[in-house]
Each structure stands twice: as C-alpha cells, then as structure tokens.
Scaffold this active site. Structure first.
Site, mmCIF file in Angstrom:
data_model
loop_
_atom_site.group_PDB
_atom_site.id
_atom_site.type_symbol
_atom_site.label_atom_id
_atom_site.label_comp_id
_atom_site.label_asym_id
_atom_site.label_seq_id
_atom_site.Cartn_x
_atom_site.Cartn_y
_atom_site.Cartn_z
ATOM 1 N N TYR A 33 0.838 -1.196 0.000
ATOM 2 C CA TYR A 33 0.000 0.000 0.000
ATOM 3 C C TYR A 33 0.872 1.244 0.000
ATOM 4 O O TYR A 33 2.091 1.175 0.233
ATOM 5 C CB TYR A 33 -0.975 0.000 1.183
ATOM 6 C CG TYR A 33 -0.362 0.271 2.544
ATOM 7 C CD1 TYR A 33 0.462 -0.664 3.163
ATOM 8 C CD2 TYR A 33 -0.602 1.471 3.209
ATOM 9 C CE1 TYR A 33 1.014 -0.413 4.414
ATOM 10 C CE2 TYR A 33 -0.059 1.729 4.453
ATOM 11 C CZ TYR A 33 0.751 0.782 5.048
ATOM 12 O OH TYR A 33 1.300 1.035 6.280
ATOM 13 N N LYS A 149 6.499 -1.800 2.125
ATOM 14 C CA LYS A 149 5.261 -1.259 2.712
ATOM 15 C C LYS A 149 4.114 -2.238 2.445
ATOM 16 O O LYS A 149 3.256 -2.022 1.587
ATOM 17 C CB LYS A 149 4.969 0.135 2.145
ATOM 18 C CG LYS A 149 4.013 0.938 3.037
ATOM 19 C CD LYS A 149 4.040 2.401 2.691
ATOM 20 C CE LYS A 149 2.927 3.200 3.342
ATOM 21 N NZ LYS A 149 3.018 3.304 4.794
ATOM 22 N N GLU A 182 11.307 2.492 14.886
ATOM 23 C CA GLU A 182 10.384 3.491 14.313
ATOM 24 C C GLU A 182 9.041 3.315 15.002
ATOM 25 O O GLU A 182 8.878 2.447 15.867
ATOM 26 C CB GLU A 182 10.241 3.300 12.801
ATOM 27 C CG GLU A 182 9.627 1.972 12.430
ATOM 28 C CD GLU A 182 9.508 1.728 10.935
ATOM 29 O OE1 GLU A 182 9.309 2.688 10.179
ATOM 30 O OE2 GLU A 182 9.595 0.545 10.545
ATOM 31 N N LEU A 207 10.837 1.265 7.714
ATOM 32 C CA LEU A 207 10.318 1.792 6.452
ATOM 33 C C LEU A 207 11.034 3.098 6.131
ATOM 34 O O LEU A 207 11.246 3.928 7.018
ATOM 35 C CB LEU A 207 8.806 2.055 6.587
ATOM 36 C CG LEU A 207 8.146 2.438 5.266
ATOM 37 C CD1 LEU A 207 7.994 1.216 4.362
ATOM 38 C CD2 LEU A 207 6.793 3.080 5.501
HETATM 39 C C1 LIG Z 1 5.952 1.683 9.890
HETATM 40 C C2 LIG Z 1 5.956 3.036 9.280
HETATM 41 N N1 LIG Z 1 7.052 3.811 9.397
HETATM 42 C C3 LIG Z 1 7.110 5.042 8.866
HETATM 43 C C4 LIG Z 1 6.028 5.582 8.193
HETATM 44 C C5 LIG Z 1 6.134 6.959 7.615
HETATM 45 O O1 LIG Z 1 6.226 6.881 6.225
HETATM 46 P P1 LIG Z 1 5.750 8.077 5.286
HETATM 47 O O2 LIG Z 1 6.470 9.299 5.767
HETATM 48 O O3 LIG Z 1 6.161 7.656 3.939
HETATM 49 O O4 LIG Z 1 4.272 8.192 5.462
HETATM 50 C C6 LIG Z 1 4.870 4.820 8.034
HETATM 51 C C7 LIG Z 1 3.713 5.364 7.314
HETATM 52 O O5 LIG Z 1 2.671 4.777 7.207
HETATM 53 C C8 LIG Z 1 4.834 3.517 8.574
HETATM 54 O O6 LIG Z 1 3.739 2.738 8.455
#
Ligand SMILES: Cc1ncc(COP(=O)(O)O)c(C=O)c1O
Length: 287
Positions: A33, A149, A182, A207
């Site tokens: 996603y 993701k 994270e 991520l």
């Molecule tokens: C596990 C995780 N880390 C970090 C992020 C932040 O990513 P982004 O800045 O691309 O939304 C997300 C966003 O959904 C996430 O699910």
C-alpha cells in the site's frame, strides 16, 4: 456527501466497494500500500511515494497495476470525486484473486487495486501539534522486511492499540539492542540532550519514510545537521525534543514518552519549526 472508492477499474459508492473472498490481500496479506497526504487537493511528496510503491511491488514480484501516469489519474480522480482538499489518499495493490495456495498464482493473474480518499480536519491536527502528543515504547516484534510497505501490519495494529489504550498517539518499537526502530505508522526523531538531531538510519529494518526523506532534504537546505543514528528510549526521555513523521501526522511534536516528559514537557522550537517548514515544502511541491 457520499464517498467513492476506486475498485479494480471502477468508481463505486464506498459502501459497495468489495473485493473477492479469495483475494490474496485478504487471505495472506499478500499486497502493498501507499498513502499520500492531500494538500489543497493535490498529492504531496508524490514522486517519493510512487518510487517506494514501485520498490515494494518489485521486492514482492507483484506486477505494477498500471503506469505511473495512469495511477496518478486514478488517485487524483478519487480525491476529486470525494471532494478532498485536505486529507489522505490510500492505494492498495494485492497479488490478485486465486484459489487459496501459499505459492504465487499463475503468471498473468490480474492484481487487485483499490483507492480510497478521506478528508482530515487540519485545524484539529494543528491544535494537536501545538499541544504535542505522547508515545509509548513496545518490543519490536515485526518481520525482517519492514522496508517493504506491505499490508501485513498485525504487529503495528497491536502496538497502535496499546498506544491508544495508554492515551498515546504512537508506539515506538524497540529492538533487541534496546534501540528505537520506528513507530507503528511513523518514523521517530529526537533532538538529544547535546542538541543533535537524530533519527534511525535506513540500513536498519525500518520503512524508508517519504516524509522523513523530504524533511532530510529540507534540513540540508536549512543547514541543519542530522545524525542518522539510533537512540534508546532513555536517550529519548533525556532529549530536548522529540517528534514523529509520516504522511498522516506530517511532523508531530512528541512531549511524553511512557508517561514521562520529554525535555520540559512542552513542544520545542525545533520540532515546531520543522513542522512548518515541512508543510510549506509539501504544499509547494504537491502534484
Ligand atoms: C511503519 C511506518 N514507518 C514510517 C512511516 C512513515 O512513512 P511516510 O512518511 O512515507 O508516510 C509509516 C507510514 O505509514 C509507517 O507505516
């Protein structure tokens, strides 16, 4: 106003949007996603999210559903049909529908694609950002490919629920070395007690946040030095400031960790400034 979803080539009333019972997303969480923040009706950090989508699909050998240009049209049309000016647009691509069998279905099985969009009350999120939010820490229980993701989010779901029950917005995962990886749906940052801006490096099992990526570019432009170096919950508690980044939260100041104040327990000047700078950048470059 009635909501509209895009499901496998058709725009349908949200309540009637449905996928097959043997969709591999449903059976195996076999899908990926992406989430774009919508600002002024446009997609923020558009290219970064498309690039990460391509990478997630490639890592799982799922065929891209359509060209980036076509996908942009679908995302923007879903945003338009839902009259979202400020909000989020969500895309999910799964390996499609096939008789239940763990191994991949026959080549050429069409992937499933769904897109939804919803509005966010930015005034309310601004109020939250001004007050700052709380996080808790939880043990890292996820698989070794958090760089993809995928919709396989059960540990994130459980961590987020634990946070919610504790009155916190986010849960920070802590690995076996005692270092924060994270958040359940965001990247984690601190300004440590020496004033160093720190976030975990992307060689770790996290991520690669697109908000994080854009913010790093903004920081470089502003001449702010960043250390991509992990920190422990103890260092976070002793930090001057903390914040999280993500398409949903943008840059959100954190003022409590496990019930204890970060710094003086108030939103700090750096997090506040970075939120403003990020939003300016994202609005200015939205597609
Ligand atoms: C596990 C995780 N880390 C970090 C992020 C932040 O990513 P982004 O800045 O691309 O939304 C997300 C966003 O959904 C996430 O699910």
């Amino acid at each position: 106003m009635s909501r509209i979803a895009y499901v496998n080539g058709r725009y349908v009333p949200h309540g009637q949007g449905a996928v097959h019972i043997e969709d591999r997303g449903f059976q195996f969480a076999d899908g990926v996603y992406e989430v774009w923040a919508v600002m002024g009706g446009r997609l923020s950090d558009a290219a970064g999210h498309f690039e990460r989508l391509d990478r997630s699909l490639a890592e799982l050998s799922i065929d891209p559903p359509m060209s980036r240009a076509a996908l942009t049209v679908v995302l923007k049309e879903t945003v338009r049909r839902n009259r979202v000016r400020e909000g989020l647009v969500y895309l999910q691509v799964t390996r499609g529908v096939a008789p239940r069998d763990h191994a991949f279905p026959a080549p050429g099985t069409p992937v499933s694609v769904i897109v939804t969009a919803h509005a966010i009350d930015r005034a309310a999120t601004e109020v939250r950002a001004e007050k700052g939010a709380a996080v808790i820490t939880v043990p890292e229980t996820r698989w070794a490919r958090c760089d993809i993701k995928t919709v396989s989010l059960l540990p994130n779901v459980l961590a987020k629920q634990q946070a919610r029950a504790a009155g916190a917005v986010e849960a920070w995962f802590v690995d076996e070395l005692g270092l924060v990886t994270e958040g359940a749906s965001s990247n984690a940052w601190i300004i440590d007690k020496h004033g160093a801006l720190r976030t975990r490096d992307t060689q770790a099992n996290i991520l690669r946040g697109i908000t994080r990526q854009t913010l790093l570019a903004v920081m470089a432009r502003e001449g702010l030095k960043v250390e991509e170096r992990p920190f422990s919950p103890e260092e976070a508690k002793e930090a001057r400031e903390a914040f999280i980044t993500g398409a949903g939260t943008l840059v959100l100041p954190i003022v409590r960790i496990n019930g204890q104040p970060v710094g003086d327990g108030k939103v700090g000047p750096v997090a506040k400034r970075l939120r403003r700078l990020y939003i300016e950048e994202a609005r200015g470059t939205a597609l």
